[in-house]
Write a protein that holds these residues in place. Structure first.
Motif, PDB file in Angstrom:
ATOM      1  N   TYR A  91       0.683  -1.167  -0.046  1.00  0.00           N
ATOM      2  CA  TYR A  91      -0.039   0.047  -0.005  1.00  0.00           C
ATOM      3  C   TYR A  91       0.832   1.428   0.003  1.00  0.00           C
ATOM      4  CZ  TYR A  91      -3.413  -3.154   1.353  1.00  0.00           C
ATOM      5  OH  TYR A  91      -4.427  -4.347   1.654  1.00  0.00           O
ATOM      6  N   SER A 120      -5.128  -3.058  -3.554  1.00  0.00           N
ATOM      7  CA  SER A 120      -6.060  -4.076  -2.870  1.00  0.00           C
ATOM      8  C   SER A 120      -5.186  -5.259  -3.124  1.00  0.00           C
ATOM      9  CB  SER A 120      -7.372  -4.234  -3.339  1.00  0.00           C
ATOM     10  OG  SER A 120      -7.330  -4.834  -4.721  1.00  0.00           O
ATOM     11  N   THR A 121      -5.453  -6.392  -2.401  1.00  0.00           N
ATOM     12  CA  THR A 121      -4.807  -7.812  -2.317  1.00  0.00           C
ATOM     13  C   THR A 121      -5.081  -8.281  -3.590  1.00  0.00           C
ATOM     14  OG1 THR A 121      -7.012  -8.786  -1.381  1.00  0.00           O
ATOM     15  CG2 THR A 121      -4.944  -8.327   0.025  1.00  0.00           C
ATOM     16  N   ALA A 140       2.031  -7.370   3.549  1.00  0.00           N
ATOM     17  CA  ALA A 140       0.661  -7.138   4.174  1.00  0.00           C
ATOM     18  C   ALA A 140       0.787  -6.581   5.695  1.00  0.00           C
ATOM     19  CB  ALA A 140       0.027  -8.567   4.462  1.00  0.00           C
ATOM     20  N   GLY A 142      -1.391  -3.826   8.953  1.00  0.00           N
ATOM     21  CA  GLY A 142      -2.752  -3.426   9.266  1.00  0.00           C
ATOM     22  C   GLY A 142      -3.212  -4.123  10.408  1.00  0.00           C
ATOM     23  N   THR A 145      -8.900  -5.005  10.400  1.00  0.00           N
ATOM     24  CA  THR A 145      -9.586  -4.101   9.445  1.00  0.00           C
ATOM     25  C   THR A 145      -9.207  -4.825   8.087  1.00  0.00           C
ATOM     26  OG1 THR A 145      -9.791  -2.346  10.677  1.00  0.00           O
ATOM     27  CG2 THR A 145     -10.509  -2.227   8.372  1.00  0.00           C
ATOM     28  N   THR A 146      -7.635  -4.815   7.860  1.00  0.00           N
ATOM     29  CA  THR A 146      -7.352  -5.329   6.629  1.00  0.00           C
ATOM     30  C   THR A 146      -6.873  -6.626   6.615  1.00  0.00           C
ATOM     31  OG1 THR A 146      -5.202  -4.606   7.301  1.00  0.00           O
ATOM     32  CG2 THR A 146      -6.321  -2.973   5.859  1.00  0.00           C
ATOM     33  N   THR A 147      -7.015  -7.370   7.564  1.00  0.00           N
ATOM     34  CA  THR A 147      -6.617  -8.895   7.534  1.00  0.00           C
ATOM     35  C   THR A 147      -7.728  -9.623   6.863  1.00  0.00           C
ATOM     36  OG1 THR A 147      -5.636  -8.603   9.853  1.00  0.00           O
ATOM     37  CG2 THR A 147      -6.220 -10.831   9.241  1.00  0.00           C
ATOM     38  N   PRO A 149      -9.189  -9.039   4.017  1.00  0.00           N
ATOM     39  CA  PRO A 149      -8.864  -9.139   2.473  1.00  0.00           C
ATOM     40  C   PRO A 149      -7.442  -9.970   2.208  1.00  0.00           C
ATOM     41  CG  PRO A 149      -9.255  -6.983   3.046  1.00  0.00           C
ATOM     42  CD  PRO A 149      -9.377  -7.674   4.454  1.00  0.00           C
ATOM     43  N   THR A 150      -6.454 -10.141   3.245  1.00  0.00           N
ATOM     44  CA  THR A 150      -5.368 -10.993   2.911  1.00  0.00           C
ATOM     45  C   THR A 150      -5.731 -12.214   3.008  1.00  0.00           C
ATOM     46  OG1 THR A 150      -3.964  -9.140   3.989  1.00  0.00           O
ATOM     47  CG2 THR A 150      -3.051 -11.251   3.693  1.00  0.00           C
ATOM     48  N   HIS A 171       0.253  -8.301  10.142  1.00  0.00           N
ATOM     49  CA  HIS A 171      -1.070  -7.992  10.709  1.00  0.00           C
ATOM     50  C   HIS A 171      -0.935  -8.171  12.123  1.00  0.00           C
ATOM     51  CE1 HIS A 171      -3.234  -7.537   6.975  1.00  0.00           C
ATOM     52  NE2 HIS A 171      -2.866  -8.739   6.570  1.00  0.00           N
ATOM     53  N   HIS A 198     -13.155   1.121  12.590  1.00  0.00           N
ATOM     54  CA  HIS A 198     -13.238   0.189  11.622  1.00  0.00           C
ATOM     55  C   HIS A 198     -12.623  -1.406  12.151  1.00  0.00           C
ATOM     56  CE1 HIS A 198     -12.657   3.345   8.375  1.00  0.00           C
ATOM     57  NE2 HIS A 198     -13.807   3.268   8.857  1.00  0.00           N
TER      58      HIS A 198
END
Length: 369
Positions: A91, A120-121, A140, A142, A145-147, A149-150, A171, A198
């Motif tokens: 990112y 994005s992933t 990766a 975050g 919140t962003t886990t 999508p990974t 993460h 979030h």
């Protein structure tokens, strides 16, 4: 615009400010830590601090995922590019964070490294499909919140047989960081927490209940708009005045007690807890981060490339670590606004769009102080 304009109304903000002024005990100082960097930026962007009584203080927390990533993990990613020739996907916020020796992903890219910014992933998976003869690593980062999508990307890569795709997993988990702040040998004095927005939409408000009871600290899950922050501050002040320490949910339009059960199940399927993980400013915290489970080891970049642990120091004089744990504020750092600017960042707090130093710079607080 639903859920935006109605949470920025001037008249309602003034009413909340009056309610807070009438509710505070003038003989008491209220120290409220906003965990999320998004809250910090809302506070300064909309002048929320200026609407608070002088005895209500916002303390900036470690809720900026780019900021808390330790320097050595940046160096690990650069080594992947320089020594293994991978395509590294990440990112944008992470590109300018200084690693050891002030090297960054952006500088490594300028030197010829194949480092690509993605949204994005799914972008990273497409790059892997388009480059079957190259190893592609998704950096990766975050909180919770962003886990998910990974996790989706790992399952998708397995289903498609993308043997040239892997994840460098960084993460981290919110409750563990909150606990580490209060368990520190010299803990920062904090009366209550504005809980993350979030993150809580994924994990729910339930995980904070034991925490609030054990540490006798009230927590209010707060939305990101200025009226959200003000209402949450009022709720915390009322709890503190009453000697209560429960979890309340101001952000009920997005957060439930149980959270997103589907996302939680997906994370539990793909990831497991690390025994410990280093956080910038907080040090090693047990069970505070995630790694891929053994059945997904083929997509784990740390195993595929046998990545060593790297210990790297922050820039001398940079107070970003102390700012992240609430021990200092950005204006306490002698580098801020002098050698440390968004164009020439010395620490991650000036780089990220959720960093406290970036908030001070962007909204004039540095000049005001």
């Amino acid at each position: 615009m639903k859920y935006i304009d109605e949470f920025r109304q001037h008249d309602l903000a003034q009413q909340l400010a009056n309610s807070i002024a009438q509710t505070v005990n003038p003989d008491r100082h209220y120290r409220l830590m906003e965990f999320c960097g998004g809250h910090t930026h809302a506070i300064f962007r909309y002048g929320v601090q200026d609407l608070m009584p002088s005895n209500v203080e916002f303390i900036h927390g470690p809720g900026c995922p780019v900021c808390v990533l330790p320097t050595g993990r940046i160096d690990n990613a650069i080594q992947l590019v320089e020594q293994h020739g991978v395509i590294l996907c990440t990112y944008a916020d992470l590109m300018r964070v200084p690693g050891g020796g002030r090297q960054s992903l952006l500088k490594a890219k300028a030197a010829g490294g194949d480092i690509r910014m993605v949204y994005s992933t799914q972008d990273a998976l497409k790059i892997a499909r388009d480059n079957p003869d190259r190893q592609v690593v998704f950096f990766a980062i975050g909180f919770e919140t962003t886990t998910p999508p990974t996790a989706v990307a790992v399952k998708q890569a397995q289903a498609e047989g993308l043997t040239n795709f892997s994840v460098f997993c960084n993460h981290v988990l919110t409750p563990a960081a909150m606990q580490a702040i209060l368990d520190a040998p010299e803990p920062v004095q904090i009366d209550a927490f504005l809980g993350p927005s979030h993150v809580s939409s994924v994990i729910g408000s339930k995980p904070y209940e034991t925490f609030a009871e054990h540490y006798a600290k009230p927590i209010v899950i707060a939305g990101f708009e200025p009226l959200d922050v003000m209402q949450s501050a009022l709720m915390l002040i009322r709890q503190l005045n009453a000697g209560q320490h429960t979890v309340e949910n101001e952000y009920s339009r997005a957060v439930t007690r149980e959270g997103n059960l589907k996302a939680q199940a997906l994370m539990a399927e793909i990831f497991e807890l690390r025994p410990h993980f280093e956080w910038r400013g907080l040090g090693l915290i047990p069970h505070s981060a995630l790694k891929l489970k053994a059945e997904y080891a083929e997509f784990d970049a740390e195993q595929r490339f046998d990545m060593p642990a790297i210990q790297a120091s922050d820039v001398k004089g940079c107070d970003c670590p102390a700012i992240l744990r609430g021990a200092k504020k950005p204006q306490d750092c002698k580098l801020l606004g002098t050698v440390c600017t968004p164009e020439n960042p010395m620490g991650s707090c000036m780089v990220s769009s959720e960093g406290a130093c970036a908030a001070y710079w962007s909204y004039g607080r540095l000049r005001q102080s």
